[in-house]
Enzyme design. Sequence first.
Site, PDB file in Angstrom:
ATOM      1  CB  CYS A   2      22.714 -79.338 -11.202  1.00 34.27           C
ATOM      2  SG  CYS A   2      23.000 -80.236 -12.716  1.00 34.27           S
ATOM      3  NE  ARG A  27      21.131 -74.212  -8.823  1.00 36.43           N
ATOM      4  CZ  ARG A  27      21.953 -73.176  -8.770  1.00 36.43           C
ATOM      5  NH1 ARG A  27      21.518 -72.012  -8.394  1.00 36.43           N
ATOM      6  NH2 ARG A  27      23.219 -73.322  -9.086  1.00 36.43           N
ATOM      7  CD1 TRP A  75      19.060 -77.431 -17.756  1.00 32.86           C
ATOM      8  CD2 TRP A  75      21.256 -77.531 -18.143  1.00 32.86           C
ATOM      9  NE1 TRP A  75      19.293 -76.871 -18.993  1.00 32.86           N
ATOM     10  CE2 TRP A  75      20.629 -76.917 -19.261  1.00 32.86           C
ATOM     11  CE3 TRP A  75      22.634 -77.697 -18.182  1.00 32.86           C
ATOM     12  CZ2 TRP A  75      21.336 -76.475 -20.377  1.00 32.86           C
ATOM     13  CZ3 TRP A  75      23.338 -77.254 -19.289  1.00 32.86           C
ATOM     14  CH2 TRP A  75      22.679 -76.652 -20.372  1.00 32.86           C
ATOM     15  CG  ASN A 101      25.595 -77.046  -9.857  1.00 33.08           C
ATOM     16  OD1 ASN A 101      25.570 -77.089 -11.083  1.00 33.08           O
ATOM     17  ND2 ASN A 101      25.455 -75.928  -9.184  1.00 33.08           N
ATOM     18  N   GLY A 102      27.953 -78.882 -11.733  1.00 34.47           N
ATOM     19  CA  GLY A 102      29.172 -78.373 -12.372  1.00 34.47           C
ATOM     20  C   GLY A 102      29.631 -79.303 -13.467  1.00 34.47           C
ATOM     21  CD  GLU A 492      14.959 -59.604 -22.260  1.00 34.58           C
ATOM     22  OE1 GLU A 492      15.973 -60.084 -22.768  1.00 34.58           O
ATOM     23  OE2 GLU A 492      14.399 -60.108 -21.269  1.00 34.58           O
ATOM     24  CE  LYS A 496      12.725 -63.197 -21.163  1.00 32.04           C
ATOM     25  NZ  LYS A 496      13.849 -62.567 -20.578  1.00 32.04           N
ATOM     26  CD  GLU A 499      13.863 -66.856 -21.963  1.00 31.49           C
ATOM     27  OE1 GLU A 499      14.732 -67.584 -21.489  1.00 31.49           O
ATOM     28  OE2 GLU A 499      13.773 -65.650 -21.689  1.00 31.49           O
ATOM     29  CG  HIS A 515      20.427 -53.378 -44.763  1.00 32.29           C
ATOM     30  ND1 HIS A 515      20.971 -52.772 -45.857  1.00 32.29           N
ATOM     31  CD2 HIS A 515      20.104 -52.386 -43.905  1.00 32.29           C
ATOM     32  CE1 HIS A 515      21.007 -51.456 -45.660  1.00 32.29           C
ATOM     33  NE2 HIS A 515      20.475 -51.203 -44.473  1.00 32.29           N
ATOM     34  CE  LYS A 614      16.168 -66.640 -12.868  1.00 33.16           C
ATOM     35  NZ  LYS A 614      15.633 -65.813 -13.959  1.00 33.16           N
TER      36      LYS A 614
HETATM   37  C1  F6R Z   1      16.655 -65.288 -20.332  1.00 32.79           C
HETATM   38  C2  F6R Z   1      17.604 -65.450 -19.250  1.00 32.79           C
HETATM   39  C3  F6R Z   1      19.006 -65.762 -19.607  1.00 32.79           C
HETATM   40  C4  F6R Z   1      19.960 -65.125 -18.588  1.00 32.79           C
HETATM   41  C5  F6R Z   1      21.403 -65.588 -18.860  1.00 32.79           C
HETATM   42  C6  F6R Z   1      22.390 -64.906 -17.950  1.00 32.79           C
HETATM   43  O1  F6R Z   1      15.392 -64.965 -19.859  1.00 32.79           O
HETATM   44  O2  F6R Z   1      17.266 -65.382 -18.107  1.00 32.79           O
HETATM   45  O3  F6R Z   1      19.324 -65.375 -20.905  1.00 32.79           O
HETATM   46  O4  F6R Z   1      19.869 -63.739 -18.699  1.00 32.79           O
HETATM   47  O5  F6R Z   1      21.478 -66.962 -18.705  1.00 32.79           O
HETATM   48  O6  F6R Z   1      22.107 -65.190 -16.617  1.00 32.79           O
HETATM   49  P1  F6R Z   1      22.636 -64.269 -15.447  1.00 32.79           P
HETATM   50  O7  F6R Z   1      21.987 -62.945 -15.594  1.00 32.79           O
HETATM   51  O8  F6R Z   1      22.256 -64.984 -14.202  1.00 32.79           O
HETATM   52  O9  F6R Z   1      24.118 -64.176 -15.633  1.00 32.79           O
END
Ligand code: F6R
Length: 619
Positions: A2, A27, A75, A101-102, A492, A496, A499, A515, A614
């Site tokens: 949010c 956000r 969000w 937000n929260g 990772e 990527k 997501e 395994h 984000k």
């Molecule tokens: C994936 C991504 C998320 C963040 C996670 C932690 O691309 O960006 O998995 O890494 O939400 O966020 P931060 O680093 O802001 O604590």
Amino acid sequence: MCGIVGYIGDQQAYPILIRGLHRLEYRGYDSAGVSLISEKGDLNIYKAKGKVAALEESCKSQDLTGTIGIAHTRWATHGEPNQVNAHPHYSESRNLALVHNGIIENYKSLRTQLEEYGMTFASETDTEVLVQLIEYVKKDHNCDLFTAVQLALNYVVGAYAIAILEKDHPDQLVCARKGSPLVIGVSKKADGRTEFFLGSDATPIVEYTNQVVYLQDGEIAIMDRTGRLEIVDLKSTPQTPKMATLQLNLDQIEKGGFPHFMLKEIWEQPNALRNCIRGRINPANKDIILTGVLDHKERFLNCRRIIICACGTSWHSALIGKYFIEEACQIPVEVEYASEFRYRNPVILPDDIVIAVSQSGETADTLAAIELAKEKGAFLYGICNVIGSSIPRATDSGTYLHVGPEIGVASTKAFTGQVITLSMLGLAIAKVRKSLSDEMYHMLVEELYKIPDKMQWTLENNKDIDKFAERFTYCKNFLYLGRGYNYPVALEGALKLKEISYIHAEGYPAAEMKHGPIALVDAEMPVVVIAPKRGMYDKIVSNIQEIKSRGGKIISVVTEGDVTVKGMSDYTFTIPDTRDCYVPLLAVIPLQLLSYYVAVTKGCNVDQPRNLAKSVTVE
Ligand code: F6R
């Protein structure tokens, strides 16, 4: 999670609020809404399901006048993402409008109580409970809004950043925060007029002013057109606003000719990492200076264990950090999912150091994990990107990434920034503890300094990924394999891809494949193998053989000049040679590009993937 924007001044608020919402859309983008006190004195709320563009469309024929307003991009947490549950929310009398937000944890009991007092609710959200509570308290105490907010928030359990408008007082804006970020921008004009801007971060503010106040947890602020900015805490004790100068410019938060923020941020990595190491690595004497470590030398000298808490991509970089620190410093390192750590009763010893890794510095679980560690007496170190965010403020020491704002929801430059910062941290600790020979230390520093140039090479030499990404858009599953330092890179790469392209992908340590996961391999299954000509090269070659003999398609990441793995692969990405511990910084780049182009070819919104946001400020 949010985004909140607010404005009070002498300009029309609506365009400022909409621009701000676009900047904060990363956000959350389930719904958007705006509230304005119009020139006629009405308190209007307009909202729409979906993105900010949908809100703009739906507002076209509305009264958009007014020089004070608040806005929100959502969000969803409580209540489905529809128009009714979108913010802002009115109080029952429609005299107040509020954005939030929260998460309000005790919203159910508060709502039941307010319903018993006869209040009715229009939505399913916890936010509406807040605005109703404030209205109830205001009437009950016959007080002004600022006082009512102070009193009401004492009944609230949970996290919030809120902004509130009052119809009868179009000259003032009230806001508060606890657990969710809020920044106030202050623009003083030469003629004495003052405008105030509000944002969940500084991106909606930076084009108007670089003077900001980061509201602290438990603070409530009132701003008005006379230039008054008054802040109190939850006990109504006055607090002095601490003005800070933003270290952010507009270019950094715009796409700069790239079609998406994600692609811009992938290409920014060499420069972002140069900024990250600037002033910290001295190439002349091959030395590292991290003040965060030097200022607490004794702590690092006497530390017997390090625990790193993080989530998502940051957890992957933490895992690389563990391998590096254990190897260079011979200190045991545990990497914890912050969401698990915070709800266990973890053993934390007095000489432990707990490191939080977080791009945003606001991730609710990571913040709660370090708060728990603090209660248990640990020394806290933060590795964050967003300056002035909650985690750096909660920690005893730390290192900022300085890779610039990351706007694409999928983390790219923050990941490599975290990996290089953890490597510098490992080297700085190794120096304090004398756990590496001088020769090895200088060689590792020297090689680390070369990484940004090698990243540039990697980008330039893997430009054609876009040409074959198309072949993979119809795949249902991907496997990613790596060993040692490259196992977290496999995790990772898989994250990527899933997501942003919604293709299922799993990352595994290559040897684990036998395994179980090998059962999945068939001619339809692309297997991405990180196979640099280093450390466990022969072993990974055997793993590739095993996949090939089951018909799997091999996409490999190899060292420049390697012909063996290249010959066994259906597609190859090339990276320059570097030390094992730094391969992740290069190997992740083709994997970022692969997921980007697969997603774009599939027509996915890479900067705003579905269901994601984000900054995860709710647990
Ligand atoms: C994936 C991504 C998320 C963040 C996670 C932690 O691309 O960006 O998995 O890494 O939400 O966020 P931060 O680093 O802001 O604590």
